[in-house]
Write an enzyme that holds these catalytic residues in place. Structure first.
Site, PDB file in Angstrom:
ATOM      1  N   GLY A 173      -0.281 -15.046  14.535  1.00 45.58           N
ATOM      2  CA  GLY A 173       0.302 -14.411  13.257  1.00 45.58           C
ATOM      3  C   GLY A 173      -0.361 -13.392  12.750  1.00 45.58           C
TER       4      GLY A 173
ATOM      5  CE  LYS B 265      -4.858  -2.047   6.136  1.00 44.39           C
ATOM      6  NZ  LYS B 265      -5.103  -3.505   7.015  1.00 44.39           N
TER       7      LYS B 265
ATOM      8  CE  LYS C 184      -2.121  -1.130   3.892  1.00 48.35           C
ATOM      9  NZ  LYS C 184      -1.041  -2.710   4.201  1.00 48.35           N
TER      10      LYS C 184
ATOM     11  CG  LEU D  12     -13.375  -7.477   3.427  1.00 53.01           C
ATOM     12  CD1 LEU D  12     -13.662  -6.464   4.492  1.00 53.01           C
ATOM     13  CD2 LEU D  12     -14.670  -8.237   3.516  1.00 53.01           C
TER      14      LEU D  12
END
Length: 816
Positions: free
Chosen positions: A661, A679, A576, A610
């Protein structure tokens, strides 16, 4: 009557002679056969080299020894098979003695007249045909050798003559008399009335066979080679090229002229005139039917094949003085004809300002000089402004009789090349509409050929993947691709992983990386690399639609996305970093992708699997506007805050998330809140807000400098110092019927990331255990919001999201 021609590749050694003789023997059982032979493989090229060496005064003995070695190997093979004959060795010895004498004469003279050149070059076919005739006779076949006096030339050219078919007919029929089953003839040359040899041009053995077939009114002419027939494209370039069952004479001429080296285009003229079908077949795979060249080829398909002519130069004559002047094209062609230069194609601009033509690269200098001399006056007075030469070009040609009845063929051709990033310099189409040619840079020739073949012959969507980053997500993606291979194929999708790389090593495959054993191959075959090596992959492998998949977290790689897009790659990223760099870079990414018709996809940047980005794009494109956004955007923090709700101390909740994890190796990367901030920034930008990362108000889960002296593994015990503070916050929230969540929020054009007490019964209250949720209030979705909910972390889920993006980059064959 049947005519058979065996090329040099069918006569490379005794194995080839034996296979060819077996075919001659088989077919002669049913009908008389006239056999035309090329020289032993490579001998003609060696004879040319020896002539050039002798003419230059150089030593030609090594080349002469190579010729002797190749031809002697055939005789030795015959002897080894039990057919030893002293006459064959005498023929070899005589041939070598005469050849050495002629070459020595050329060396002393310092020149080789065309007449002598023709005699020397004809000797290769003379020898091979005599050896075959003797071998057939030794094996019990009623065979006889005939000199090329039965193939009389039609003109006086020593090196590129035609055959007088009418005069050849009675001679050949006489030679076939007396119930002879097999007549063996040398190809490539004929004999004139004085008994001198005249060559029939390069690859003239095909033409010899065609002329013999026409003279004898043969049932069929078979051309035996080491290939299965005409292909839809060069199989060495296009791995899934198809053997063509049939082609018309016209199609065969176009394919051969523009690079398909299956049969000489010159040979097709006498066959077409006499309406004699020609079979192209494989000497070493005689059970295959090959390709039939005949007048009755079906026209039900628009495109029959794609050919590539390499080593071409384009020459352009331009100037205002060309407009309206009669005879310019005549002067161009005449100047080149006087230099014996064949023009491969020629086009003129509609404004008559320029003429562009193509010749072979080794003729470019001579052609350019001839044109400069022809248009000397015009150049002197500025009527011709330029004669430019572009070397290292190639001609890609689409061939098919059916193109005339099908619309849009040229559009598909050009669109396919555009998709492959190929710049088309010249377009040419003849009045027959049987062929369309594109002149491209030679470096793009492979891509152009593959793209065109996929567009007209492909039945599957096509994706070439270059994976950068083979960690948890990248490894999971490769496993998913491996598992889904059969399902993709059943859905007409072809996905090939062409290269993979970690931070140190790059593994590239000529066809595709073995996704079942990539770890071992990367370690054993991988090489150190730079970004330039990645960029070269497209050209080196001729990739049609390459997609870079970035599953790393490397900011340096993310900063190179513009360069990747500009060089013709699609980019799919789980990383990202690129989307959270400066707004200028953010816009440059999208502008570059749009200009180059490339895809830049990053669905997993926000919610793993998603469909967040796609949903936001759909809303914005439909004219909707964001009012408020709130969401839980971190799977690791969702897990931690869900544990706090269950009464687990903060330090233990972090330790548990690490063991499961959910977090990065150093959990401070999650607890800093910067991952959520990135994000949130992406969501804000996707909804039209121009913001930088520094514009977001970030409340970290723990103080920024907390336990800075501790490693990631040492952090959880130190977090016990914060357990009491978090316990108080939890208790306060529960007293108000709320729960603590780490929330990203957009409202009134401002972005904030913070710990919030949200209603337990609200859309964010139930989000825990690694789930993500996005609550979107828009003009259309209010007062009840649009809610996206699901797991937002984990290698498998993220890889699945990346996989979905990769499939969206597929290049599909164009609609018929």
């Amino acid at each position: 009557m049947l005519v058979q021609k065996f090329g040099g590749s069918s006569l490379a050694d005794f194995r080839g002679f034996e296979a060819s003789a077996a075919l001659i023997r088989k077919f002669s059982e049913d009908e008389p056969v006239a056999v035309v032979l090329s020289a032993v493989y490579g001998v003609t090229d060696l004879l040319i080299a020896a002539i050039n060496q002798a003419q230059a005064g150089d030593d030609f003995s090594t080349t002469l020894a190579d010729i002797a070695s190749r031809e002697s190997a055939v005789v030795d093979g015959m002897a080894g098979a039990g057919h030893d004959d002293s006459r064959l060795r005498d023929i070899l010895a005589e041939r070598q003695k005469r050849l050495a004498g002629r070459l020595e004469g050329i060396r002393l003279l310092g020149d080789c007249p065309d007449k002598s050149r023709a005699e020397i070059l004809a000797s290769g076919e003379n020898l091979s045909s005599r050896l075959m005739a003797e071998y057939l006779a030794l094996t019990g076949v009623n065979a006889r050798w005939s000199d090329s006096e039965v193939i009389p030339p039609a003109n006086d050219s020593w090196l590129d003559s035609l055959v007088d078919v009418e005069r050849a007919a009675p001679r050949l029929k006489d030679a076939m008399a007396d119930d002879l089953r097999v007549l063996v003839l040398p190809g490539f040359h004929g004999r004139n009335a004085q008994g001198d040899y005249q060559l029939l041009g390069r690859n003239g053995s095909d033409y010899s066979a065609a002329a013999v077939a026409a003279a004898l009114d043969a049932r069929c002419c078979q051309i035996w080679k080491d290939v299965d027939g005409f292909f839809s494209a060069d199989p060495s370039i296009v791995g899934n090229a198809q053997v063509l069952d049939e082609v018309s004479y016209g199609e065969a001429m176009e394919l051969s002229f523009y690079g398909a080296g299956v049969i000489s285009s010159k040979a097709l003229a006498p066959l077409a005139s006499a309406n004699i079908p020609c079979e192209i077949r494989n000497t070493y795979r005689p059970e295959l039917p090959g390709t039939v060249v005949h007048a009755g080829a079906s026209r039900c398909v628009a495109v029959r094949g794609i050919s590539l002519l390499d080593h071409v130069a384009s020459i352009t004559i331009a100037g205002s003085g060309l407009r309206g002047r009669v005879g310019v094209a005549h002067r161009v062609m005449g100047a080149l004809a006087r230099q014996s230069i064949s023009v491969l194609l020629i086009v003129q601009s509609s404004s008559e300002y320029s003429i562009t033509l193509c010749v072979r690269t080794d003729e470019a200098d001579t052609a350019s000089k001839a044109l400069a001399e022809e248009f000397h006056f015009e150049r002197l007075h500025g009527l011709v402004s330029d004669i430019s030469v572009l070397r290292e070009r190639a001609v890609v040609t689409l061939v098919g009789d059916g193109m005339k009845q099908n619309r849009g063929v040229a559009a598909r051709f050009l669109t396919a090349n555009s998709a492959a990033g190929v710049n088309v310099e010249v377009i040419a189409q003849g009045s027959t509409e049987r062929a369309i040619s594109l002149v491209v840079d030679r470096r793009d020739a492979v891509s152009a050929t593959r793209a065109s073949h996929t567009a007209f012959f492909g039945h599957m969507s096509h994706i070439d993947v270059i994976l950068l980053g083979c960690g948890n997500v990248g490894g999971a993606l490769l496993a998913q691709i491996h598992r889904q291979r059969d399902k993709l194929a059943s859905n007409h999708q072809q996905l090939k992983v062409r290269a993979i790389a970690n931070s140190k090593l790059l593994l590239t495959a000529a066809d595709e990386v073995d996704t079942g054993r990539w770890k071992d191959d990367l370690q054993s075959k991988g090489k150190a690399y730079t970004l330039d090596d990645i960029l070269k992959i497209r050209e080196e492998l001729g990739l049609l639609n390459p997609t870079i998949v970035d599953c790393s977290t490397d900011a340096g790689l993310a900063s190179q996305y513009v360069r990747l897009l500009a060089n013709g790659f699609n980019v799919v990223c789980a990383n990202k970093k690129a989307n959270t760099m400066s707004m200028d870079f953010y816009h440059e990414l999208r502008d570059t992708a749009a200009r180059g018709f490339r895809r830049f996809l990053y669905e997993t940047n926000v919610g793993a699997g998603l469909p967040v980005i796609d949903t936001l794009h759909g809303l914005m494109r439909s004219g909707d506007h964001l009012q408020v956004f709130e969401g839980i955007l971190s799977g690791s923090l969702s897990q931690i805050f869900g544990s706090l709700e269950d009464g687990v101390p903060f330090s233990e909740a972090v330790q548990s998330a690490m063991e499961l994890g959910f977090t990065e190796p150093d959990p401070r990367d999650d607890l800093s809140g910067m991952d959520v901030a990135r994000k949130l920034l992406i969501i804000a930008r996707e909804t039209g807000l121009d913001m930088e990362l520094g514009d977001i108000d970030v409340e970290p889960v723990i103080p920024a400098n907390f336990a800075s002296d501790a490693s990631g593994a040492e952090l959880p015990p130190r977090l016990k110092e914060l357990d009491a503070a978090f316990a108080e916050k939890i208790a306060a929230a529960q007293a108000d019927d709320s729960v603590l969540r780490y929330v990203g929020r957009i409202s009134d054009g401002r972005c904030k990331v913070s710990i919030e007490a949200v209603p337990a019964s609200g859309p964010l209250g139930a989000i825990r255990d690694g789930e993500n949720a996005l609550v979107i209030y828009t003009d259309y979705y209010q007062p009840i919001p649009l809610v996206l909910r699901g797991y937002g972390a984990g290698a498998e889920v993220t890889a699945a999201g990346v996989f979905a993006d990769v499939l969206r980059t597929a290049w599909r064959p164009l609609d018929p």
